[in-house]
Design a protein around this motif. Structure first.
Motif, PDB file in Angstrom:
ATOM      1  N   GLU A  32     -52.995  19.881-112.585  1.00 13.16           N
ATOM      2  CA  GLU A  32     -53.682  19.977-111.297  1.00 13.16           C
ATOM      3  C   GLU A  32     -54.200  18.620-110.827  1.00 13.16           C
ATOM      4  O   GLU A  32     -54.408  17.699-111.614  1.00 13.16           O
ATOM      5  CB  GLU A  32     -54.858  20.940-111.385  1.00 13.16           C
ATOM      6  CG  GLU A  32     -54.479  22.405-111.559  1.00 13.16           C
ATOM      7  CD  GLU A  32     -55.687  23.313-111.546  1.00 13.16           C
ATOM      8  OE1 GLU A  32     -55.501  24.501-111.230  1.00 13.16           O
ATOM      9  OE2 GLU A  32     -56.810  22.850-111.855  1.00 13.16           O
ATOM     10  N   THR A  93     -46.185  26.392-105.280  1.00 15.25           N
ATOM     11  CA  THR A  93     -45.226  26.232-106.374  1.00 15.25           C
ATOM     12  C   THR A  93     -44.042  27.181-106.185  1.00 15.25           C
ATOM     13  O   THR A  93     -44.138  28.206-105.510  1.00 15.25           O
ATOM     14  CB  THR A  93     -45.889  26.528-107.721  1.00 15.25           C
ATOM     15  OG1 THR A  93     -46.410  27.879-107.699  1.00 15.25           O
ATOM     16  CG2 THR A  93     -47.044  25.563-107.989  1.00 15.25           C
ATOM     17  N   THR A  94     -42.913  26.817-106.809  1.00 16.64           N
ATOM     18  CA  THR A  94     -41.730  27.671-106.831  1.00 16.64           C
ATOM     19  C   THR A  94     -41.196  27.700-108.255  1.00 16.64           C
ATOM     20  O   THR A  94     -41.593  26.880-109.094  1.00 16.64           O
ATOM     21  CB  THR A  94     -40.643  27.165-105.871  1.00 16.64           C
ATOM     22  OG1 THR A  94     -40.271  25.835-106.242  1.00 16.64           O
ATOM     23  CG2 THR A  94     -41.149  27.158-104.432  1.00 16.64           C
ATOM     24  N   CYS A  95     -40.261  28.622-108.527  1.00 14.73           N
ATOM     25  CA  CYS A  95     -39.783  28.770-109.901  1.00 14.73           C
ATOM     26  C   CYS A  95     -38.879  27.627-110.334  1.00 14.73           C
ATOM     27  O   CYS A  95     -38.797  27.290-111.519  1.00 14.73           O
ATOM     28  CB  CYS A  95     -39.068  30.110-110.075  1.00 14.73           C
ATOM     29  SG  CYS A  95     -37.419  30.184-109.321  1.00 14.73           S
ATOM     30  N   CYS A 101     -33.969  27.940-104.989  1.00  9.53           N
ATOM     31  CA  CYS A 101     -34.493  26.641-105.436  1.00  9.53           C
ATOM     32  C   CYS A 101     -33.342  25.686-105.741  1.00  9.53           C
ATOM     33  O   CYS A 101     -33.386  24.503-105.386  1.00  9.53           O
ATOM     34  CB  CYS A 101     -35.371  26.824-106.668  1.00  9.53           C
ATOM     35  SG  CYS A 101     -36.987  27.591-106.335  1.00  9.53           S
ATOM     36  N   GLU A 106     -36.158  26.127-101.356  1.00 10.27           N
ATOM     37  CA  GLU A 106     -37.277  26.624-102.165  1.00 10.27           C
ATOM     38  C   GLU A 106     -38.202  27.555-101.393  1.00 10.27           C
ATOM     39  O   GLU A 106     -38.873  28.393-101.990  1.00 10.27           O
ATOM     40  CB  GLU A 106     -38.102  25.444-102.700  1.00 10.27           C
ATOM     41  CG  GLU A 106     -37.331  24.467-103.552  1.00 10.27           C
ATOM     42  CD  GLU A 106     -36.847  23.270-102.766  1.00 10.27           C
ATOM     43  OE1 GLU A 106     -36.697  22.191-103.365  1.00 10.27           O
ATOM     44  OE2 GLU A 106     -36.611  23.421-101.540  1.00 10.27           O
ATOM     45  N   GLN A 112     -42.549  32.190-105.230  1.00  5.35           N
ATOM     46  CA  GLN A 112     -43.367  31.117-104.679  1.00  5.35           C
ATOM     47  C   GLN A 112     -44.832  31.498-104.584  1.00  5.35           C
ATOM     48  O   GLN A 112     -45.194  32.673-104.485  1.00  5.35           O
ATOM     49  CB  GLN A 112     -42.858  30.728-103.296  1.00  5.35           C
ATOM     50  CG  GLN A 112     -43.076  31.796-102.234  1.00  5.35           C
ATOM     51  CD  GLN A 112     -42.493  31.379-100.895  1.00  5.35           C
ATOM     52  OE1 GLN A 112     -43.195  30.784-100.078  1.00  5.35           O
ATOM     53  NE2 GLN A 112     -41.207  31.693-100.689  1.00  5.35           N
ATOM     54  N   PRO A 130     -51.923  22.392-107.597  1.00  4.92           N
ATOM     55  CA  PRO A 130     -50.906  22.013-108.580  1.00  4.92           C
ATOM     56  C   PRO A 130     -50.215  20.734-108.118  1.00  4.92           C
ATOM     57  O   PRO A 130     -49.795  20.630-106.959  1.00  4.92           O
ATOM     58  CB  PRO A 130     -49.937  23.203-108.572  1.00  4.92           C
ATOM     59  CG  PRO A 130     -50.700  24.335-107.947  1.00  4.92           C
ATOM     60  CD  PRO A 130     -51.643  23.711-106.987  1.00  4.92           C
ATOM     61  N   SER A 132     -47.332  19.646-108.667  1.00  2.00           N
ATOM     62  CA  SER A 132     -45.931  19.851-108.287  1.00  2.00           C
ATOM     63  C   SER A 132     -45.782  20.353-106.860  1.00  2.00           C
ATOM     64  O   SER A 132     -44.692  20.293-106.286  1.00  2.00           O
ATOM     65  CB  SER A 132     -45.274  20.845-109.245  1.00  2.00           C
ATOM     66  OG  SER A 132     -45.925  22.111-109.186  1.00  2.00           O
ATOM     67  N   ALA A 133     -46.882  20.845-106.276  1.00  2.25           N
ATOM     68  CA  ALA A 133     -46.801  21.408-104.931  1.00  2.25           C
ATOM     69  C   ALA A 133     -47.162  20.407-103.841  1.00  2.25           C
ATOM     70  O   ALA A 133     -46.995  20.698-102.655  1.00  2.25           O
ATOM     71  CB  ALA A 133     -47.729  22.624-104.828  1.00  2.25           C
TER      72      ALA A 133
END
Length: 325
Positions: A32, A93-95, A101, A106, A112, A130, A132-133
């Protein structure tokens, strides 16, 4: 452990009032990042979420058009440093492994998460997200002008790309609010002939000044419905020529009737459009950096957010309302 005090626009429960509340953040957990927000735009999707019968998360901080600076990084985060500028969009976020994706789409990932819906949003002094987002935001863009690009600009660009038009073709834009005024700028830059429809005479005047035709559109190659008002959909359908494309963007829980005979016999294509690709967002930032895309923003204090959302619900906001921190 450090505790960071924040104020935020919070929806305490489904269909409840939006109020400004005090919050406290601890240190970011693994993966995070804690951001000190610079600005966050108000989006019609905030109203959509606030009007849902059930919420996946409550109390919920709204907001997904956020620009902020990194002030703390959790364990395991790479590529972000203190002071970096980051953007928060609706897409969380996504998988990362599903077919959508893998194809760079995505935004259609069935797993998501979304800021201001299933994740706490950006409409506050601070936001925890996060890593990654988050998206990179060019330093040269003013925060208040960059914030609407994270959703309104991205969505408008993506909708026009879905319409797949060439220079010289025509598009009718239904709704001249936060998305519509950006879509008009993009459409004209792409060499399209653009018409704007909106019930507000004030907004139509602004659209004419920006280069749009505001007469009743007919025989258009595409029509894009940005407003959440279902009544706009049959109007947009009637504006299309044979083999035209209808793009639906505005979110509403209402249904509409499909003119099946005309859809079939005129070869009408109907598509939903949601955000855009990551490349689309980069293109939007680039257009803004070149001075081609200029959001019409008016800045406000956080305490004004509840009243501004009410004005948006009544269709009385022109351009984009942005909360500046």
């Amino acid at each position: 452990m450090r505790s960071t005090h924040s104020r935020a626009a919070v929806l305490a429960h489904a269909r409840g009032p939006v109020t400004v509340e005090s919050l406290h953040f601890g240190e970011p957990a693994a993966g995070e990042i804690l951001l000190r927000m610079e600005a966050c735009g108000l989006c019609h999707s905030d109203l959509f979420v606030a009007g849902l019968e059930k919420l996946p998360l409550a109390p919920l901080t709204l907001g997904h058009e956020g620009i902020g600076r990194v002030v703390a990084v959790g364990p395991g985060v790479a590529g972000w440093a203190l002071g970096d500028r980051a953007g928060i969009t609706f897409l969380g976020t996504t998988c990362g492994v599903c077919e959508w994706c893998a194809a760079g789409r995505e935004r259609f990932c069935p797993k998501q998460t979304n800021f201001g819906y299933t994740l706490q949003g950006a409409l506050g002094d601070y936001a925890l997200a996060p890593a990654s987002a988050l998206v990179r935001v060019p330093e040269r863009l003013p925060a208040a002008g960059a914030a609407p690009l994270c959703c309104a600009g991205w969505t408008a660009y993506g909708a026009l790309r879905e319409a797949a038009l060439s220079p010289g073709q025509s598009v009718a834009l239904f709704g001249y609010g936060g998305l519509g005024h950006l879509a008009l700028q993009i459409a004209l830059h792409q060499g399209l002939r653009a018409a704007v429809c909106d019930p507000s005479e004030e907004k139509l005047s602004l659209a004419r000044a920006a280069g749009a035709d505001t007469g009743a559109p007919r025989n258009m190659d595409a029509a894009i419905v940005f407003t959440a008002a279902p009544a706009a959909i049959p109007q947009a359908f009637r504006a299309l020529r044979r083999n035209g494309t209808l793009i639906l963007v505005g979110l509403a829980v209402a249904s509409y009737e499909l003119p099946l005979v005309d859809t079939v016999l005129k070869g009408i294509t109907i598509r939903g459009s949601y955000l855009g690709s990551r490349d689309d967002l980069a293109a939007v930032f680039a257009l803004a950096g070149q001075g081609i895309l200029r959001p019409h923003v008016h800045t406000h204090a956080l305490e004004e957010a509840p009243a501004l959302l009410d004005l948006m619900r009544r269709g009385e906001l022109s351009g984009r309302a942005v909360i500046a921190f």
